[in-house]
Design a protein around this motif. Structure first.
Motif, PDB file in Angstrom:
ATOM      1  N   LEU A   4      41.347  61.656 118.157  1.00  0.00           N
ATOM      2  CA  LEU A   4      40.016  61.036 118.127  1.00  0.00           C
ATOM      3  C   LEU A   4      39.612  60.747 116.675  1.00  0.00           C
ATOM      4  N   PHE A   5      39.882  61.700 115.785  1.00  0.00           N
ATOM      5  CA  PHE A   5      39.446  61.526 114.402  1.00  0.00           C
ATOM      6  C   PHE A   5      40.274  60.455 113.690  1.00  0.00           C
ATOM      7  N   ILE A   8      38.662  57.301 114.605  1.00  0.00           N
ATOM      8  CA  ILE A   8      37.418  57.077 113.844  1.00  0.00           C
ATOM      9  C   ILE A   8      37.779  56.625 112.424  1.00  0.00           C
ATOM     10  N   PHE A  27      32.435  62.272 107.770  1.00  0.00           N
ATOM     11  CA  PHE A  27      31.484  61.499 108.589  1.00  0.00           C
ATOM     12  C   PHE A  27      30.575  62.450 109.336  1.00  0.00           C
ATOM     13  N   MET A  28      29.478  61.891 109.857  1.00  0.00           N
ATOM     14  CA  MET A  28      28.464  62.702 110.521  1.00  0.00           C
ATOM     15  C   MET A  28      28.971  63.156 111.892  1.00  0.00           C
ATOM     16  N   ASP A  29      28.733  64.417 112.219  1.00  0.00           N
ATOM     17  CA  ASP A  29      29.051  64.925 113.563  1.00  0.00           C
ATOM     18  C   ASP A  29      28.084  64.291 114.553  1.00  0.00           C
ATOM     19  N   ILE A  30      28.628  63.779 115.635  1.00  0.00           N
ATOM     20  CA  ILE A  30      27.794  63.051 116.601  1.00  0.00           C
ATOM     21  C   ILE A  30      26.907  64.008 117.426  1.00  0.00           C
ATOM     22  N   PHE A  31      27.270  65.286 117.466  1.00  0.00           N
ATOM     23  CA  PHE A  31      26.428  66.327 118.106  1.00  0.00           C
ATOM     24  C   PHE A  31      25.991  67.308 117.024  1.00  0.00           C
ATOM     25  N   HIS A  37      24.730  67.579 109.559  1.00  0.00           N
ATOM     26  CA  HIS A  37      26.003  68.198 109.965  1.00  0.00           C
ATOM     27  C   HIS A  37      27.137  67.195 109.725  1.00  0.00           C
ATOM     28  N   LEU A  39      31.378  66.389 109.060  1.00  0.00           N
ATOM     29  CA  LEU A  39      32.767  66.802 109.274  1.00  0.00           C
ATOM     30  C   LEU A  39      33.618  66.270 108.131  1.00  0.00           C
ATOM     31  N   ASN A  86      37.230  75.680 112.827  1.00  0.00           N
ATOM     32  CA  ASN A  86      37.704  76.240 114.098  1.00  0.00           C
ATOM     33  C   ASN A  86      39.189  75.930 114.165  1.00  0.00           C
ATOM     34  N   GLY A  92      37.537  77.734 119.292  1.00  0.00           N
ATOM     35  CA  GLY A  92      36.504  76.738 119.589  1.00  0.00           C
ATOM     36  C   GLY A  92      36.858  75.336 119.118  1.00  0.00           C
ATOM     37  N   GLU A  94      37.897  71.775 119.394  1.00  0.00           N
ATOM     38  CA  GLU A  94      37.956  70.817 120.501  1.00  0.00           C
ATOM     39  C   GLU A  94      38.782  69.597 120.139  1.00  0.00           C
ATOM     40  N   HIS A  99      39.779  69.983 110.647  1.00  0.00           N
ATOM     41  CA  HIS A  99      38.541  69.474 110.036  1.00  0.00           C
ATOM     42  C   HIS A  99      37.635  70.638 109.701  1.00  0.00           C
ATOM     43  N   HIS A 101      33.568  71.814 109.175  1.00  0.00           N
ATOM     44  CA  HIS A 101      32.151  71.502 109.440  1.00  0.00           C
ATOM     45  C   HIS A 101      31.304  71.970 108.260  1.00  0.00           C
TER      46      HIS A 101
HETATM   47  P1  5GP Z   1      35.617  71.376 116.783  1.00  0.00           P
HETATM   48  O1  5GP Z   1      34.999  72.044 117.959  1.00  0.00           O
HETATM   49  O2  5GP Z   1      36.943  70.726 117.136  1.00  0.00           O
HETATM   50  O3  5GP Z   1      35.695  72.265 115.570  1.00  0.00           O
HETATM   51  O4  5GP Z   1      34.623  70.251 116.350  1.00  0.00           O
HETATM   52  C1  5GP Z   1      34.720  68.937 116.795  1.00  0.00           C
HETATM   53  C2  5GP Z   1      33.419  68.281 116.463  1.00  0.00           C
HETATM   54  O5  5GP Z   1      33.575  66.895 116.654  1.00  0.00           O
HETATM   55  C3  5GP Z   1      32.240  68.730 117.331  1.00  0.00           C
HETATM   56  O6  5GP Z   1      31.232  69.320 116.525  1.00  0.00           O
HETATM   57  C4  5GP Z   1      31.778  67.450 118.017  1.00  0.00           C
HETATM   58  O7  5GP Z   1      30.384  67.359 118.099  1.00  0.00           O
HETATM   59  C5  5GP Z   1      32.356  66.378 117.124  1.00  0.00           C
HETATM   60  N1  5GP Z   1      32.667  65.143 117.839  1.00  0.00           N
HETATM   61  C6  5GP Z   1      33.209  65.021 119.075  1.00  0.00           C
HETATM   62  N2  5GP Z   1      33.368  63.720 119.385  1.00  0.00           N
HETATM   63  C7  5GP Z   1      32.924  63.017 118.321  1.00  0.00           C
HETATM   64  C8  5GP Z   1      32.830  61.615 118.048  1.00  0.00           C
HETATM   65  O8  5GP Z   1      33.211  60.749 118.842  1.00  0.00           O
HETATM   66  N3  5GP Z   1      32.316  61.263 116.843  1.00  0.00           N
HETATM   67  C9  5GP Z   1      31.892  62.185 115.932  1.00  0.00           C
HETATM   68  N4  5GP Z   1      31.399  61.725 114.791  1.00  0.00           N
HETATM   69  N5  5GP Z   1      31.958  63.517 116.153  1.00  0.00           N
HETATM   70  C10 5GP Z   1      32.468  63.919 117.339  1.00  0.00           C
END
Ligand code: 5GP
Length: 138
Positions: A4-5, A8, A27-31, A37, A39, A86, A92, A94, A99, A101
């Motif tokens: 995914l990254f 992006i 880039f900015m975390d979408i959540f 926040h 990444l 993570n 944790g 995902e 990366h 945070h």
């Molecule tokens: P992890 O849990 O792998 O350490 O963190 C992955 C992060 O990627 C999460 O905080 C999640 O909110 C973020 N994330 C997931 N999908 C996307 C996306 O499509 N775009 C961006 N910018 N961040 C995302």
């Protein structure tokens, strides 16, 4: 490996970037846990920190340090910054692309159990990103 990254980074999926060089992007975390926040993501797509080229890992941390300074200089609310990797699913992780945070944290939220973050819209992310980009230039 296409993650995914990587998508992006390659512009196939939109991202709100605050930093790019030949090795690392941010880039900015979408959540976002809180506004600001970020990444920090190496272009090298490996799952975990130990697989990362040591110089890339060093650059990831150099960029993290600069971004932390920029966030602190900006008016983004941040009494402290939480830096998290993570490093594997059980921790944790995902997205299987190493990366880091950077999460602004607030004194008032210390010890608080917050609800899960909601997805932020692009305009809101860009407004915060603009503050970080401006502070990086200071
Ligand atoms: P992890 O849990 O792998 O350490 O963190 C992955 C992060 O990627 C999460 O905080 C999640 O909110 C973020 N994330 C997931 N999908 C996307 C996306 O499509 N775009 C961006 N910018 N961040 C995302």
């Amino acid at each position: 490996m296409t993650t995914l990254f990587t998508r992006i980074i390659n512009g196939e999926i939109p991202g709100v970037f605050v930093y790019k060089d030949d090795t690392v992007v941010a880039f900015m975390d979408i959540f976002p846990y809180n506004p600001g926040h970020v990444l920090v993501v190496p272009r090298q797509a490996v799952d975990t920190l130990d697989q990362l080229d040591p110089e890339v890992a060093a650059q990831m941390f150099r960029v993290t340090r600069k971004l932390c300074a920029a966030i602190r200089r900006s008016d983004i609310p941040a009494d402290a910054l939480k830096i998290i990797v993570n490093d594997g699913p059980a921790a944790g992780q995902e997205v299987p692309h190493v990366h880091l945070h950077i999460q602004p944290r607030l004194e008032a939220e210390r010890g608080m159990r917050k609800p899960p973050p909601e997805m932020a819209n692009t305009e809101a992310l860009q407004a915060v990103a603009d503050k970080i980009i401006a502070a990086l230039r200071e």
